[in-house]
Design an enzyme around this catalytic site. Structure first.
Site, PDB file in Angstrom:
ATOM      1  N   ASP A 111       0.587  46.080   0.117  1.00 47.78           N
ATOM      2  CA  ASP A 111       1.581  47.109  -0.161  1.00 47.78           C
ATOM      3  C   ASP A 111       2.680  47.117   0.898  1.00 47.78           C
ATOM      4  O   ASP A 111       2.406  47.092   2.107  1.00 47.78           O
ATOM      5  CB  ASP A 111       0.921  48.494  -0.198  1.00 47.78           C
ATOM      6  CG  ASP A 111       0.213  48.764  -1.516  1.00 47.78           C
ATOM      7  OD1 ASP A 111       0.675  48.261  -2.549  1.00 47.78           O
ATOM      8  OD2 ASP A 111      -0.808  49.486  -1.503  1.00 47.78           O
ATOM      9  N   HIS A 133      -0.346  41.105  -3.744  1.00 51.14           N
ATOM     10  CA  HIS A 133       0.494  41.634  -2.671  1.00 51.14           C
ATOM     11  C   HIS A 133      -0.288  42.562  -1.750  1.00 51.14           C
ATOM     12  O   HIS A 133      -1.275  43.171  -2.145  1.00 51.14           O
ATOM     13  CB  HIS A 133       1.679  42.407  -3.244  1.00 51.14           C
ATOM     14  CG  HIS A 133       1.296  43.645  -4.007  1.00 51.14           C
ATOM     15  ND1 HIS A 133       0.749  43.597  -5.270  1.00 51.14           N
ATOM     16  CD2 HIS A 133       1.363  44.968  -3.676  1.00 51.14           C
ATOM     17  CE1 HIS A 133       0.504  44.817  -5.690  1.00 51.14           C
ATOM     18  NE2 HIS A 133       0.866  45.684  -4.743  1.00 51.14           N
TER      19      HIS A 133
END
Length: 282
Positions: free
Chosen positions: A100, A98
């Site tokens: 953030d 991911h």
């Protein structure tokens, strides 16, 4: 200052300096910022910093923000604690690729993560170069996604385990934003693939050029999104960092993804992070 490149894809380890000095030294802070743009993630060992110095270093890149669900350090609202222990709930929210907080309208520019205590083995963090991931896509795929946009949400990730009233409250506070699938870096102007674990679907895939009848675009769009998200998993785009107490990482959240490897329980792992405010992706 010594700069050691860590992989062909991204990352450099910096030695011979005290990172805490960058909070008050313009020349040192500027040199670190230039290195971050070049290498995308920087690492420092054996740094003796307190929370105030940690925050001061991070603020050289911009204002700091808190995470709405994570405890902040007393007296330093820009520093959050990511602390795990054998008594912690068995959460696995971090072990996915991911960027953030892409569930924000303006995701963070980057972060400064400091290791206070870590397992003797395990608990590494990995990063992936998403500019390289975009660059090496087949030309036909790049052409097809260059103008696509996608929805991002925390609803199906770490919020899924929360009570429904908490989910609704967070949804009202942070409505699901729409971001470009291919993001342009505001400084370097390089293009990066900008889909990750928070991305739920494309918002402008349904066009006459992609659809023959009714809803036959659905399977194709889902397969394309899964394919794009999977690019962060390619080893040639990655590096893996082994933590030691006093180690610090600084990364550019606009063009990298990361993955906190959850292989260490039951152990103590205490990390403090300063998250730097960013701008709206374009």
């Amino acid at each position: 200052m010594k700069v050691e490149t860590l992989t062909c894809a991204l990352g450099a380890e910096i030695s011979g300096i005290s990172l805490a000095e960058a909070g008050a030294n313009d020349d040192l802070a500027g040199a670190i910022e230039d290195l971050l743009l070049k290498h995308k993630v920087l690492f420092f060992r054996d740094q003796d910093m307190n929370d105030a110095q940690h925050a001061a270093v991070a603020r050289r890149f911009g204002e700091l923000e808190d995470h709405p669900l994570t405890t902040s350090v007393n007296g330093e609202p820009g520093i959050i604690r990511i602390w795990k222990s054998p008594e912690s709930p068995p959460e696995r929210y971090e072990n996915s690729w991911h960027n953030d907080a892409t569930w924000r309208e303006c995701p963070p520019m980057g972060a400064v993560l400091r290791c206070i205590e870590c397992p003797p083995v395990g608990g590494d963090t990995m990063w992936a170069n998403m500019e390289l991931a975009f660059e090496r896509l087949p030309d036909r795929v790049k052409e097809d996604i260059i103008d696509l946009r996608a929805r991002h949400s925390m609803e199906s990730t770490f919020m899924a385990a929360k009570p429904i009233q908490d989910q609704l409250a967070m949804k009202e506070r942070f409505p699901d934003p729409e971001h470009p699938v291919v993001r342009t870096h505001p400084v370097t102007k390089a293009k990066a693939l900008f889909v990750n674990a928070f991305t739920t679907h494309f918002t402008n895939f349904l066009t006459a050029s992609r659809v023959r009848y009714g809803q036959d675009y659905t399977d194709g769009s889902g397969e394309l999104l899964r394919y794009l998200i999977s690019q962060a998993q390619i080893p040639e785009y990655q590096l893996r960092w082994r933590w030691t107490p006093g180690a610090v990482a600084i990364w550019d959240n606009r063009c990298t993804q990361h993955y906190a490897v959850m292989d260490y329980p039951p152990c103590v792992r205490r990390m403090n992070r300063a998250t730097i405010m960013g701008d709206r992706p374009f």
